[in-house]
Every structure is written in structure tokens, then in C-alpha cells.
Motif scaffolding. Sequence first.
Motif, short mmCIF file in Angstrom:
data_model
loop_
_atom_site.label_atom_id
_atom_site.label_comp_id
_atom_site.label_asym_id
_atom_site.label_seq_id
_atom_site.Cartn_x
_atom_site.Cartn_y
_atom_site.Cartn_z
N LEU A 39 -6.78 -11.24 -0.35
CA LEU A 39 -6.98 -10.17 -1.34
C LEU A 39 -6.55 -8.82 -0.78
O LEU A 39 -5.91 -8.02 -1.48
N ASN A 40 -6.86 -8.57 0.49
CA ASN A 40 -6.40 -7.33 1.12
C ASN A 40 -4.88 -7.29 1.20
O ASN A 40 -4.27 -6.23 1.04
N GLY A 41 -4.26 -8.43 1.44
CA GLY A 41 -2.81 -8.50 1.48
C GLY A 41 -2.18 -8.18 0.13
O GLY A 41 -1.15 -7.50 0.05
N ILE A 42 -2.81 -8.65 -0.95
CA ILE A 42 -2.34 -8.34 -2.30
C ILE A 42 -2.44 -6.84 -2.56
O ILE A 42 -1.51 -6.23 -3.10
N ILE A 43 -3.54 -6.25 -2.17
CA ILE A 43 -3.72 -4.81 -2.35
C ILE A 43 -2.67 -4.04 -1.56
O ILE A 43 -2.07 -3.08 -2.07
N ASP A 44 -2.40 -4.46 -0.34
CA ASP A 44 -1.36 -3.80 0.48
C ASP A 44 0.01 -3.90 -0.19
O ASP A 44 0.77 -2.93 -0.21
N ILE A 47 0.10 -1.41 -3.08
CA ILE A 47 0.21 -0.03 -2.60
C ILE A 47 1.65 0.27 -2.16
O ILE A 47 2.22 1.30 -2.53
N HIS A 48 2.25 -0.65 -1.41
CA HIS A 48 3.63 -0.45 -0.96
C HIS A 48 4.59 -0.40 -2.15
O HIS A 48 5.52 0.41 -2.17
N LYS A 51 4.27 3.00 -3.89
CA LYS A 51 4.91 4.05 -3.09
C LYS A 51 6.43 3.95 -3.16
O LYS A 51 7.11 4.97 -3.32
N ASP A 52 6.97 2.74 -3.06
CA ASP A 52 8.43 2.56 -3.09
C ASP A 52 9.04 2.98 -4.42
O ASP A 52 10.15 3.50 -4.46
N TYR A 53 8.33 2.73 -5.52
CA TYR A 53 8.87 3.01 -6.85
C TYR A 53 8.25 4.26 -7.49
O TYR A 53 8.46 4.51 -8.68
N HIS A 54 7.49 5.02 -6.72
CA HIS A 54 6.89 6.29 -7.17
C HIS A 54 6.13 6.12 -8.49
O HIS A 54 6.36 6.83 -9.45
N ASN A 61 1.60 -1.89 -15.75
CA ASN A 61 0.81 -3.04 -16.20
C ASN A 61 0.66 -3.94 -15.00
O ASN A 61 1.65 -4.48 -14.50
N ILE A 62 -0.56 -4.12 -14.51
CA ILE A 62 -0.81 -4.90 -13.31
C ILE A 62 -1.43 -6.23 -13.73
O ILE A 62 -2.45 -6.27 -14.40
N ILE A 63 -0.78 -7.32 -13.31
CA ILE A 63 -1.27 -8.66 -13.64
C ILE A 63 -1.41 -9.42 -12.34
O ILE A 63 -0.47 -9.54 -11.56
#
Length: 76
Positions: A39-44, A47-48, A51-54, A61-63
Amino acid sequence: MSSATVPAICRNRHFKSLITLQDGEIHSSGIKRGRRKSLNGIIDLLIHYCKDYHCTPANCNIIIGYGVIQRSDRLS
């Protein structure tokens, strides 16, 4: 190790593979041991990506999906 061996090892040791869909293709994004680390890996990854796509979660839409089909759930 053959590709057939890796999933068996992952299942036996509680490894979780992280997969992402990018440009219509499925890609491996890593392997984590245990539910909390996965789950922490998914969150990371999220986040990346932001940041990459501003972008922010407010304009996305997050699924996130998880599922297991058991034999009793299959259609005859």
C-alpha cells in the motif's frame, strides 16, 4: 529463475507485485513484501506520478482496484 517460479515464490512469502497501466500496456512497478508495504508502494507511485505530470488529486480521477475471483464466483 524462470518466470513460472517467481509467482510461486511471491505467493508463498506474502510478496505483492505492483502493476501499472501505462499507454494501454501493463507494466511491473515493483514487488513489496506484505500488505502495508505494498500500500505504501502504491502511494509512492501516485505521488511520483502527480509530481511528474504536475497534477493534484483534485484534478484527477484515481482508481485503485483489488480483487480475487474464486471458483464459486465464475459464471457457468
